[in-house]
Write a protein that holds these residues in place. Structure first.
Motif, mmCIF file in Angstrom:
data_model
loop_
_atom_site.group_PDB
_atom_site.id
_atom_site.type_symbol
_atom_site.label_atom_id
_atom_site.label_comp_id
_atom_site.label_asym_id
_atom_site.label_seq_id
_atom_site.Cartn_x
_atom_site.Cartn_y
_atom_site.Cartn_z
ATOM 1 N N ARG A 1 -101.556 88.431 10.044
ATOM 2 C CA ARG A 1 -101.999 87.162 9.053
ATOM 3 C C ARG A 1 -102.599 86.408 10.124
ATOM 4 O O ARG A 1 -101.506 85.390 10.885
ATOM 5 N N ILE B 1 -105.635 88.423 6.140
ATOM 6 C CA ILE B 1 -104.575 89.479 5.793
ATOM 7 C C ILE B 1 -105.012 90.986 6.232
ATOM 8 O O ILE B 1 -105.871 91.333 5.510
ATOM 9 N N ILE C 1 -103.926 94.322 6.503
ATOM 10 C CA ILE C 1 -102.589 95.311 6.172
ATOM 11 C C ILE C 1 -102.834 96.786 7.040
ATOM 12 O O ILE C 1 -103.909 97.147 6.831
ATOM 13 N N GLN D 1 -95.881 95.215 -0.519
ATOM 14 C CA GLN D 1 -95.092 94.093 -0.137
ATOM 15 C C GLN D 1 -94.430 93.788 -1.429
ATOM 16 O O GLN D 1 -94.879 94.184 -2.569
ATOM 17 N N HIS E 1 -94.150 89.050 -6.221
ATOM 18 C CA HIS E 1 -94.005 87.723 -6.125
ATOM 19 C C HIS E 1 -94.927 86.851 -6.656
ATOM 20 O O HIS E 1 -96.182 87.183 -7.036
ATOM 21 N N ASP F 1 -97.147 83.336 -5.909
ATOM 22 C CA ASP F 1 -97.306 82.476 -4.578
ATOM 23 C C ASP F 1 -96.592 80.928 -4.922
ATOM 24 O O ASP F 1 -96.144 80.370 -3.835
ATOM 25 N N ILE G 1 -108.613 86.018 -2.965
ATOM 26 C CA ILE G 1 -108.583 87.130 -1.863
ATOM 27 C C ILE G 1 -109.979 87.634 -1.736
ATOM 28 O O ILE G 1 -110.526 88.323 -2.546
ATOM 29 N N THR H 1 -104.742 94.636 -3.268
ATOM 30 C CA THR H 1 -103.650 93.856 -3.644
ATOM 31 C C THR H 1 -103.232 94.391 -5.083
ATOM 32 O O THR H 1 -103.880 94.879 -5.937
ATOM 33 N N HIS I 1 -97.682 89.317 -8.143
ATOM 34 C CA HIS I 1 -98.627 90.446 -7.383
ATOM 35 C C HIS I 1 -97.990 90.240 -5.735
ATOM 36 O O HIS I 1 -97.115 89.908 -5.665
ATOM 37 N N GLY J 1 -99.129 92.374 -1.672
ATOM 38 C CA GLY J 1 -100.249 93.280 -1.020
ATOM 39 C C GLY J 1 -99.869 95.031 -1.051
ATOM 40 O O GLY J 1 -98.590 94.962 -1.470
ATOM 41 N N ARG K 1 -106.775 97.363 6.098
ATOM 42 C CA ARG K 1 -107.231 96.796 4.991
ATOM 43 C C ARG K 1 -107.344 95.134 5.169
ATOM 44 O O ARG K 1 -106.448 94.552 5.227
HETATM 45 O O1 LIG Z 1 -102.901 90.876 0.989
HETATM 46 C C1 LIG Z 1 -102.516 90.639 -0.148
HETATM 47 O O2 LIG Z 1 -103.277 91.752 -0.995
HETATM 48 C C2 LIG Z 1 -101.772 89.976 -0.996
HETATM 49 C C3 LIG Z 1 -100.700 89.151 0.134
HETATM 50 C C4 LIG Z 1 -99.943 88.036 -0.712
HETATM 51 O O3 LIG Z 1 -99.806 88.211 -1.870
HETATM 52 C C5 LIG Z 1 -99.165 87.152 0.222
HETATM 53 O O4 LIG Z 1 -99.183 87.158 1.322
HETATM 54 O O5 LIG Z 1 -98.849 86.115 -0.558
#
Ligand SMILES: O=C(O)CCC(=O)C(=O)O
Ligand SMILES: [Fe+2]
Length: 285
Positions: free
Chosen positions: A63, A105, A107, A114, A117, A119, A139, A152, A191, A193, A202
């Motif tokens: 990140r 981001i 990945i 991930q 959660h 945000d 995003i 995502t 949501h 990652g 990605r």
């Molecule tokens: O990278 C993503 O697709 C989502 C990442 C995410 O939700 C986060 O870091 O809060």
């Protein structure tokens, strides 16, 4: 996916309607792939130096933040009129909004999913009412987003569910979209990652906005050096937080406007009329 998937000609109201209904909306090919390539090239030297994350952020995920300072091209994404219009609409119950964070981001190959959660949990897990969104997020796809490469994962409609729920991968759908597209989602949408089962990273640019009475996740005043900030256009600076939030937040010394103070001057002002501010907010839905 039976959800709001819009063409680049969509209006902010279309996006906001999708966000209210499903908690997210995808606008396909909103910017040219070349813009995403420019952002990527500007951030490449920083990405190389970015360490991978922790269990939540992802052990194979990088990140890279500070996009306003590091990537002039990213400022076009931050200030995209469709995005600002949709954010203003979705967060219109508050007296203002501001940038919350900017993050590329990446990945990496072999990364696992991930944890799902919200945000808005970043705000100390405060139980904001279900009809009060505090965040509106984007995003941008810098690579194509696919089920295989870690698009995502979303739980459609979950912005209206109870707080602190737990979901499994099977409960989610992937936000598949071609490069240059943008996924909008609210701070309440569950949501995460996705897992990356391919050999290439990605990459997505996460740019989020929150009501201007909450603390920013990425500190813009220190992420962007003052000498650089002074060269940026006023509308961008306002979105970054060089503005009064709500009735009184963020003033400088004798109630100077933060933008005036950044530019080295400005008269003292007053807080204005509290009664009028209250009346304005009462009229909002
Ligand atoms: O990278 C993503 O697709 C989502 C990442 C995410 O939700 C986060 O870091 O809060
Ligand atoms: Fe997230």
């Amino acid at each position: 996916m039976a959800a709001t998937r819009l063409p680049a000609s969509a209006s902010s109201a279309d996006v906001a309607a999708g966000l209210r209904r499903d908690g997210f909306a995808i606008v396909e090919r909103l910017v040219a792939p070349e813009l995403m390539d420019r952002v990527r090239a500007e951030l490449a030297p920083w990405m190389e130096k970015t360490p991978t994350g922790d269990d939540f952020g992802g052990r194979r995920t990088r990140r890279t933040g500070g996009l306003i300072a590091r990537s002039p091209a990213s400022r076009e994404l931050v200030m995209h009129p469709l995005v600002l219009g949709a954010v203003k609409d979705v967060l219109g119950h508050a007296s203002g909004f501001q940038l919350h964070l900017t993050q590329l981001i990446a990945i990496g190959a072999g990364e696992k999913a991930q944890a799902v959660h919200r945000d808005q949990w970043a705000f100390d897990f405060f139980p904001f009412p279900n009809d009060y969104e505090v965040q509106c997020n984007t995003i941008w796809a810098m690579t194509d987003f696919s089920d295989e490469n870690g698009a995502t994962r979303l739980v459609p409609g979950s912005h209206q569910l109870a707080d602190r729920l737990q979901f499994k991968n099977e409960d989610t759908v992937p936000a598949e979209m071609p490069k240059g597209s943008v996924l909008f989602y609210t701070g309440k949408l569950y949501h995460g990652g996705g897992p990356n089962r391919t050999g290439a990273a990605r990459c997505g640019v996460n740019i989020t906005y929150a009501v201007s009475w909450l603390r920013q996740e990425e500190n813009q005043y220190l992420s962007v050096p003052q000498e650089l900030a002074r060269t940026l256009p006023d509308p961008l600076l306002r979105v970054m937080g060089y503005a009064r939030g709500a009735y009184a937040l963020g003033y400088v010394d004798d109630v100077r406007d933060p933008l005036d103070a950044l530019r080295g001057g400005g008269p003292p002002t007053s807080f204005g009329d509290l009664e009028a501010a209250q009346a304005r907010l009462r009229r909002r839905p």
